[in-house]
Design an enzyme around this catalytic site. Structure first.
Site, PDB file in Angstrom:
ATOM      1  N   TYR A 289      41.860  42.082  36.986  1.00 41.74           N
ATOM      2  CA  TYR A 289      40.620  40.940  36.873  1.00 41.74           C
ATOM      3  C   TYR A 289      39.915  40.704  35.563  1.00 41.74           C
ATOM      4  CZ  TYR A 289      41.048  40.200  42.031  1.00 41.74           C
ATOM      5  OH  TYR A 289      41.643  39.957  43.285  1.00 41.74           O
ATOM      6  N   SER A 290      38.865  39.899  35.703  1.00 37.52           N
ATOM      7  CA  SER A 290      38.329  39.313  34.609  1.00 37.52           C
ATOM      8  C   SER A 290      37.673  40.450  33.574  1.00 37.52           C
ATOM      9  CB  SER A 290      37.533  38.280  34.967  1.00 37.52           C
ATOM     10  OG  SER A 290      38.216  36.995  35.294  1.00 37.52           O
TER      11      SER A 290
ATOM     12  N   ARG B  11      32.317  43.730  39.079  1.00 34.37           N
ATOM     13  CA  ARG B  11      33.385  43.233  38.452  1.00 34.37           C
ATOM     14  C   ARG B  11      33.018  42.624  37.235  1.00 34.37           C
ATOM     15  NH1 ARG B  11      34.423  40.982  43.185  1.00 34.37           N
ATOM     16  NH2 ARG B  11      33.841  38.849  43.413  1.00 34.37           N
ATOM     17  N   ASP B  12      34.144  42.230  36.272  1.00 34.51           N
ATOM     18  CA  ASP B  12      33.990  41.294  35.134  1.00 34.51           C
ATOM     19  C   ASP B  12      33.251  41.871  33.984  1.00 34.51           C
ATOM     20  OD1 ASP B  12      35.349  39.596  37.156  1.00 34.51           O
ATOM     21  OD2 ASP B  12      33.382  38.607  37.571  1.00 34.51           O
TER      22      ASP B  12
ATOM     23  N   ASN C 246      42.813  30.871  36.735  1.00 31.72           N
ATOM     24  CA  ASN C 246      41.534  30.990  37.205  1.00 31.72           C
ATOM     25  C   ASN C 246      40.772  31.520  35.589  1.00 31.72           C
ATOM     26  OD1 ASN C 246      42.426  33.232  38.446  1.00 31.72           O
ATOM     27  ND2 ASN C 246      40.062  33.732  39.066  1.00 31.72           N
ATOM     28  N   ASP C 247      39.776  32.362  35.639  1.00 26.08           N
ATOM     29  CA  ASP C 247      38.948  32.583  34.569  1.00 26.08           C
ATOM     30  C   ASP C 247      39.451  32.768  33.315  1.00 26.08           C
ATOM     31  OD1 ASP C 247      37.736  33.087  37.221  1.00 26.08           O
ATOM     32  OD2 ASP C 247      37.026  35.128  36.617  1.00 26.08           O
TER      33      ASP C 247
ATOM     34  N   LEU D 241      48.900  29.968  39.358  1.00 23.66           N
ATOM     35  CA  LEU D 241      47.483  29.615  39.253  1.00 23.66           C
ATOM     36  C   LEU D 241      46.582  30.123  38.191  1.00 23.66           C
ATOM     37  CD1 LEU D 241      44.891  29.430  42.203  1.00 23.66           C
ATOM     38  CD2 LEU D 241      44.388  31.228  40.652  1.00 23.66           C
TER      39      LEU D 241
ATOM     40  N   GLU E 269      29.123  36.599  39.647  1.00 19.07           N
ATOM     41  CA  GLU E 269      30.176  36.934  39.044  1.00 19.07           C
ATOM     42  C   GLU E 269      30.242  36.524  37.536  1.00 19.07           C
ATOM     43  OE1 GLU E 269      33.801  36.571  42.221  1.00 19.07           O
ATOM     44  OE2 GLU E 269      32.991  34.499  41.575  1.00 19.07           O
TER      45      GLU E 269
ATOM     46  N   GLN F 237      42.933  34.588  33.696  1.00 19.66           N
ATOM     47  CA  GLN F 237      43.543  35.144  35.017  1.00 19.66           C
ATOM     48  C   GLN F 237      44.747  34.241  35.336  1.00 19.66           C
ATOM     49  OE1 GLN F 237      41.875  37.756  37.652  1.00 19.66           O
ATOM     50  NE2 GLN F 237      41.894  38.285  35.132  1.00 19.66           N
TER      51      GLN F 237
END
Ligand code: FRU
Length: 497
Positions: free
Chosen positions: A105-106, A165-166, A45-46, A43, A224, A62
């Site tokens: 994470y991002s 986050r991020d 994602n970002d 997978l 987010e 990600q």
């Protein structure tokens, strides 16, 4: 759909042999993209850490290797010289410390001391599965090695929930200060941005406060991937408010949008001018990220961007909490094409990068009525209403429809007549009132996506679509002129780890 246990999702990735066979199987899928960045397996994602440095664009994303599931997240690295052709470079950030034990994470990138620094969220979970977010730092040297700081820059802020986050990093030349924005959630479940500040890029960060965005105190329960970009002399707050219904967006509650305004970095106040706009009116677009330092780049292509007050955006072509037909093949998600952003009036204009014209191989033979697997279509509308069907069956029925109603000025896309239907519960059509006539469409089709640029970037519709073998026809009702170009491959689907 496959059920994953927690152990399966959060399994540590040890060596490439664990997924080589999976990659070989996935690489044969008819839905693999040919000019969009995608994962070797699993997978995507970002987009993360998008930055220009020493002649190359670096773009990370990600990645969960095991399948179409949000499990243990790694950063994967790709590079490009021209933002058109992309090369796989391999694993970048591994979640291998106590601070990021359940995912890297991002985050974003900064070039400091002539080297790339990656700021990301260490997603820690305790044994009782309580989440704690740490803001962590990794230096990526020019030899491709990664050096993680042994301690995070800072830990969870006790005044907000577990959702924080991020990190998006900024250097403000005016004051010599570094700022980190995080998306967060207040204890009473309101989405917001919190800000940390330091006079050094890699230490001494202190909590500076919550960003005040008058009128947006209660707008979704978590924001987010926030960022603030300077575009055409305006500040633009781009973020993903969650768990919110928006007219014309079906039952989808995860949005990516923006507000134009003026940012006061001293007061930590973003003063909106106008309202929240959705960034992309299609079905599958989220977590958009803009390249950090486009002013510093030195792109050889003379047709590429040259001004500093534009931004280059890329997004995840997917959404949280949904399923895609390729989930069964153990992969999902890819990134959008890069887009150039400018501001016109009260809106962002998004155009495909000029350099993407290099993808055109030749004009397609229109008499066949068949769509090439990867192509660009251009429509000039001389009439009023228009109805375009893509991916129709051999008998001309079915497919995805794009229709413009001259009277109401609504542009509607509908994918409910495709054979492979998915995310039906979120609604299978999306509408945008153009406020004008439909004059021009530029459509980019890859093997499992469609990106529609309306009226020279005035609105964009990005969607995944999974045509079956017989679904390659198209037809159009209206007074239009059409051109179609076949597009060449621009991503290497190489197994690099
Ligand atoms: C957005 C997001 C981010 C998070 C990342 C985890 O899609 O949920 O907030 O950092 O994905 O993969």
């Amino acid at each position: 759909m496959r059920k994953w246990t927690r152990e399966e999702r959060y399994r540590e990735f040890k060596n490439e042999e664990e997924i080589r066979e999976l990659h070989e199987r996935i690489a044969k899928s008819p839905y693999r993209q040919t000019f969009h960045v995608q994962g070797v397996t699993g997978l995507v994602n970002d987009p993360n850490g998008y930055v220009y440095h020493n002649g190359l664009w670096h773009l990370f994303y990600q990645w969960c290797p095991w399948g179409a599931v949000h499990g243990l997240k790694y950063w994967y690295h790709t590079v490009s010289e021209d933002l058109v052709t992309w090369q796989n470079k391999g694993l970048a950030i591994r979640p291998d410390t106590v601070y990021d034990n359940k995912g890297a994470y991002s985050g974003s990138a900064l070039v400091a001391e002539n080297s790339i620094y990656l700021y990301y969220t260490g997603n820690h979970r305790t044994e009782d599965w309580v989440r704690k977010s740490y803001t962590c730092l990794v230096n990526m040297r020019d030899d491709g090695s990664y050096h993680k700081y042994s301690k995070p820059l800072f830990g969870p802020n006790p005044h907000y929930t577990e959702h924080q986050r991020d990190p998006k990093i900024y250097y403000r030349e005016e004051t010599g200060m570094y700022y980190i924005l995080l998306g967060a959630q207040t204890p009473d479940k309101r989405g917001c941005v919190i800000v940390y500040k330091s006079n050094e890029f890699n230490k001494n960060y202190e909590f500076a406060g919550e960003l005040n965005v008058p009128g947006y105190e209660s707008f979704g329960d978590m924001w987010e991937c926030p960022s603030i970009e300077r575009i055409s002399g305006k500040d633009v707050l781009i973020f993903c408010p969650q768990h919110l219904f928006i007219k014309g967006r079906g039952n989808d509650t995860n949005h990516n949008g923006y507000i134009l305004g003026t940012m006061d970095w001293e007061k930590l106040e973003f003063m909106p001018e106008g309202s929240f706009h959705v960034l992309d009116f299609g079905f599958d677009s989220y977590a958009a990220a803009c390249a950090s330092n486009i002013g510093a780049r030195n792109v050889k292509d003379p047709t590429a961007l040259t001004k500093d007050d534009k931004a280059i955006l890329v997004a995840w072509m997917g959404l949280p909490d949904v399923e895609y037909p390729t989930d069964d093949e153990e992969w999902a998600g890819c990134l959008t094409m890069p887009r150039e952003l400018t501001v016109r009036g009260r809106r962002l204009i998004q155009r495909p990068l000029e350099g993407l014209r290099k993808l055109r191989i030749e004009e397609a033979d229109m008499r066949t009525g068949k769509l090439p697997g990867a192509c660009e279509m251009e429509f000039i509308n001389r009439g009023e209403d228009l109805k375009l069907s893509l991916f129709t069956d051999e008998d001309g029925n079915g497919g995805m429809t794009i229709s413009f109603d001259y009277r109401t000025k609504d542009l509607l896309i509908d994918r409910s007549s495709m054979r492979k239907r998915f995310n039906i519960g979120l609604g299978e059509s999306r509408t945008r009132n153009l406020g004008h006539n439909l004059a021009h469409l530029r459509i980019f089709i890859d093997h499992s996506s469609v990106e529609i640029f309306v009226n020279d970037g005035d609105a964009v519709f990005t969607s995944r679509v999974f045509p079956e073998e017989s679904e390659h026809g198209w037809k159009c009702e209206g007074d239009v002129s059409v051109r179609i170009w076949k597009l060449r491959e621009a991503v290497t689907d190489d197994f690099v780890l």
